[in-house]
Scaffold this motif. Structure first.
Motif, PDB file in Angstrom:
ATOM      1  N   ILE A  22      40.759 -48.941 -53.445  1.00 52.44           N
ATOM      2  CA  ILE A  22      40.161 -48.983 -54.781  1.00 52.44           C
ATOM      3  C   ILE A  22      38.672 -48.728 -54.573  1.00 52.44           C
ATOM      4  N   LEU A  23      38.180 -47.638 -55.154  1.00 53.77           N
ATOM      5  CA  LEU A  23      36.817 -47.200 -54.856  1.00 53.77           C
ATOM      6  C   LEU A  23      35.793 -48.224 -55.330  1.00 53.77           C
ATOM      7  N   GLN A  24      34.811 -48.503 -54.487  1.00 48.36           N
ATOM      8  CA  GLN A  24      33.723 -49.412 -54.850  1.00 48.36           C
ATOM      9  C   GLN A  24      32.473 -49.016 -54.091  1.00 48.36           C
ATOM     10  N   LYS A  25      31.346 -49.558 -54.539  1.00 47.26           N
ATOM     11  CA  LYS A  25      30.084 -49.212 -53.873  1.00 47.26           C
ATOM     12  C   LYS A  25      30.021 -49.868 -52.495  1.00 47.26           C
ATOM     13  N   ASN A  26      29.244 -49.272 -51.625  1.00 46.87           N
ATOM     14  CA  ASN A  26      28.969 -49.817 -50.291  1.00 46.87           C
ATOM     15  C   ASN A  26      30.208 -49.895 -49.414  1.00 46.87           C
ATOM     16  N   THR A  27      31.260 -49.150 -49.734  1.00 49.20           N
ATOM     17  CA  THR A  27      32.417 -49.142 -48.848  1.00 49.20           C
ATOM     18  C   THR A  27      32.730 -47.707 -48.471  1.00 49.20           C
ATOM     19  N   GLU A  28      32.917 -47.508 -47.184  1.00 49.62           N
ATOM     20  CA  GLU A  28      33.208 -46.162 -46.703  1.00 49.62           C
ATOM     21  C   GLU A  28      34.670 -46.000 -46.299  1.00 49.62           C
ATOM     22  N   LEU A  29      35.221 -47.081 -45.711  1.00 52.84           N
ATOM     23  CA  LEU A  29      36.518 -46.968 -45.064  1.00 52.84           C
ATOM     24  C   LEU A  29      37.607 -47.559 -45.953  1.00 52.84           C
ATOM     25  N   TYR A  30      38.558 -46.709 -46.329  1.00 54.02           N
ATOM     26  CA  TYR A  30      39.686 -47.185 -47.130  1.00 54.02           C
ATOM     27  C   TYR A  30      40.975 -46.933 -46.369  1.00 54.02           C
ATOM     28  N   SER A  31      41.989 -47.787 -46.629  1.00 52.41           N
ATOM     29  CA  SER A  31      43.301 -47.502 -46.059  1.00 52.41           C
ATOM     30  C   SER A  31      43.900 -46.301 -46.783  1.00 52.41           C
ATOM     31  N   ASN A  32      44.877 -45.675 -46.139  1.00 53.95           N
ATOM     32  CA  ASN A  32      45.467 -44.455 -46.681  1.00 53.95           C
ATOM     33  C   ASN A  32      46.282 -44.760 -47.944  1.00 53.95           C
ATOM     34  N   PRO A  33      45.908 -44.177 -49.096  1.00 59.47           N
ATOM     35  CA  PRO A  33      46.617 -44.523 -50.328  1.00 59.47           C
ATOM     36  C   PRO A  33      47.969 -43.835 -50.491  1.00 59.47           C
ATOM     37  N   LEU A  34      48.230 -42.767 -49.735  1.00 59.29           N
ATOM     38  CA  LEU A  34      49.432 -41.977 -50.024  1.00 59.29           C
ATOM     39  C   LEU A  34      50.740 -42.686 -49.684  1.00 59.29           C
ATOM     40  N   PRO A  35      50.840 -43.381 -48.519  1.00 59.19           N
ATOM     41  CA  PRO A  35      52.066 -44.164 -48.295  1.00 59.19           C
ATOM     42  C   PRO A  35      52.289 -45.193 -49.396  1.00 59.19           C
ATOM     43  N   HIS A  36      51.205 -45.759 -49.922  1.00 60.90           N
ATOM     44  CA  HIS A  36      51.350 -46.762 -50.979  1.00 60.90           C
ATOM     45  C   HIS A  36      52.016 -46.160 -52.210  1.00 60.90           C
ATOM     46  N   VAL A  37      51.595 -44.933 -52.549  1.00 63.10           N
ATOM     47  CA  VAL A  37      52.174 -44.279 -53.729  1.00 63.10           C
ATOM     48  C   VAL A  37      53.662 -44.041 -53.528  1.00 63.10           C
ATOM     49  N   LEU A  38      54.006 -43.521 -52.314  1.00 64.00           N
ATOM     50  CA  LEU A  38      55.421 -43.251 -52.025  1.00 64.00           C
ATOM     51  C   LEU A  38      56.253 -44.516 -52.154  1.00 64.00           C
ATOM     52  N   ILE A  39      55.745 -45.605 -51.575  1.00 56.88           N
ATOM     53  CA  ILE A  39      56.540 -46.826 -51.521  1.00 56.88           C
ATOM     54  C   ILE A  39      56.620 -47.478 -52.897  1.00 56.88           C
ATOM     55  N   LEU A  40      55.551 -47.334 -53.684  1.00 56.03           N
ATOM     56  CA  LEU A  40      55.582 -47.857 -55.055  1.00 56.03           C
ATOM     57  C   LEU A  40      56.749 -47.240 -55.816  1.00 56.03           C
ATOM     58  N   THR A  41      56.904 -45.913 -55.666  1.00 56.69           N
ATOM     59  CA  THR A  41      58.028 -45.237 -56.312  1.00 56.69           C
ATOM     60  C   THR A  41      59.352 -45.728 -55.739  1.00 56.69           C
TER      61      THR A  41
END
Lengths: 120, 190
Positions: free
Chosen positions: A61-80
């Motif tokens: 979830i995009l926010q200020k002062n953060t560079e590193l995010y976990s990969n969102p694409l597996p999350h989308v697949l699994i949500l479905t």
């Protein structure tokens, strides 16, 4: 030790898959079979989500002062997949109810027995 | 190694114990509750692994609706599992065979949380850097699900609709309890 810690999630996903698979093929009770199917499914979810994790990252979830995010694409697949999973579960349970009403039992071997009696 | 992996380790051990208990326990109400616990533990692990959207879907759908459906079915079918006389040797062999093949396949997999794993290299960075520009949504998972892949989600709704129709068709021809009782009485007379 490092290897164990870094691969433990994969192995646990496989172990859970084995547990679910065993419940699916070795147990004659239909409700338990469906629980086994759910365990199997969830183990695959665990595997995918483990792939998406980046150490030191945060939730995607995009926010200020953060560079590193976990990969969102597996999350989308699994949500479905979760939502489709509950659809198959409910269909399976509806079939169990119908089988119970026709045969009076939800044990596979008893159903097979009744079937063979009917044929003779 | 970060602290996350140790929390993950504890939850994962609980998960395996719950899974084994599902096989071992014969009371089906207990099995339904265990499967709810299993889903809840799974949801907690998803939170640790940064998949918050997946976690609350799993908690509400897996631990909530599935358990309720299962309890509803058990109220109709009864809660005892019969002791099975089937041999469990062949299934066990199949399961262990599949499992060991898969474990063999894990040696090549990237380390847990490795930021340079191939899965993080290809499409994901583009989504992370462009999502806010394209859609104006800060939550990337929501943006992909509802905007980039909106038609796929529509297809998913179609799948659920089909399943719902299937359930309705299966259950609409049910006899009421009264009719079933009458039928049983007739059978006894014969």
């Amino acid at each position: 030790m490092e290897l164990i810690l870094s691969h433990i999630n994969y192995w646990v996903a496989i172990l859970l898959m084995m547990i679910g698979f065993y419940a699916l093929i070795a147990r004659g009770n239909l409700v338990k079979t469906i629980v086994g199917l759910n365990i199997f499914q969830a183990s695959v979810f665990l595997l995918y989500i483990t792939f998406g994790k980046v150490s030191g990252g945060t939730a995607p979830i995009l926010q200020k002062n953060t560079e590193l995010y976990s990969n969102p694409l597996p999350h989308v697949l699994i949500l479905t997949a979760i939502v489709v999973g509950v659809a198959t579960t409910s269909l399976g349970l509806a079939l169990v109810v119908r089988i119970y009403e026709s045969y009076g039992t939800i044990e596979e071997d008893e159903i097979a027995e009744l079937d063979s009696k009917e044929e003779n | 190694m970060s602290i996350e992996i140790y929390i993950d380790l504890v939850l994962v051990i609980f998960l395996v114990i719950t899974g084994l208990a599902v096989i071992y326990v014969r009371n089906l109400f207990a099995v339904a509750m265990l499967s709810g616990i299993y889903s809840l533990l799974m949801a907690s692990i998803f939170v640790v692994l940064d998949a918050v959207d997946v976690a609350f879907t799993e908690a509400s759908v897996g631990a909530g609706i599935s358990t309720v459906l299962m309890l509803g079915v058990l109220a109709i079918t009864g809660n005892r599992e019969k002791v099975s006389h089937k041999s469990s040797v062949l299934p066990l062999l199949i399961v262990i065979g599949t499992g060991s093949l898969l474990v063999y396949g894990t040696w090549d997999l990237p380390m847990f949380g490795d930021p340079n794993a191939p899965v993080h290299m290809h499409v994901a960075p583009e989504y992370i850097s462009n999502t806010y520009k394209h859609t104006g949504m800060p939550n990337i998972v929501t943006a992909v699900l509802a905007s980039y892949r909106g038609y796929d989600t529509l297809g998913e709704v179609g799948v659920i609709f089909t399943a719902g129709i299937g359930v309705l068709l299966l259950l609409s021809k049910r006899k009421t309890k009264k009719e079933v009782n009458q039928q049983n009485k007739l059978k006894e007379k014969l």
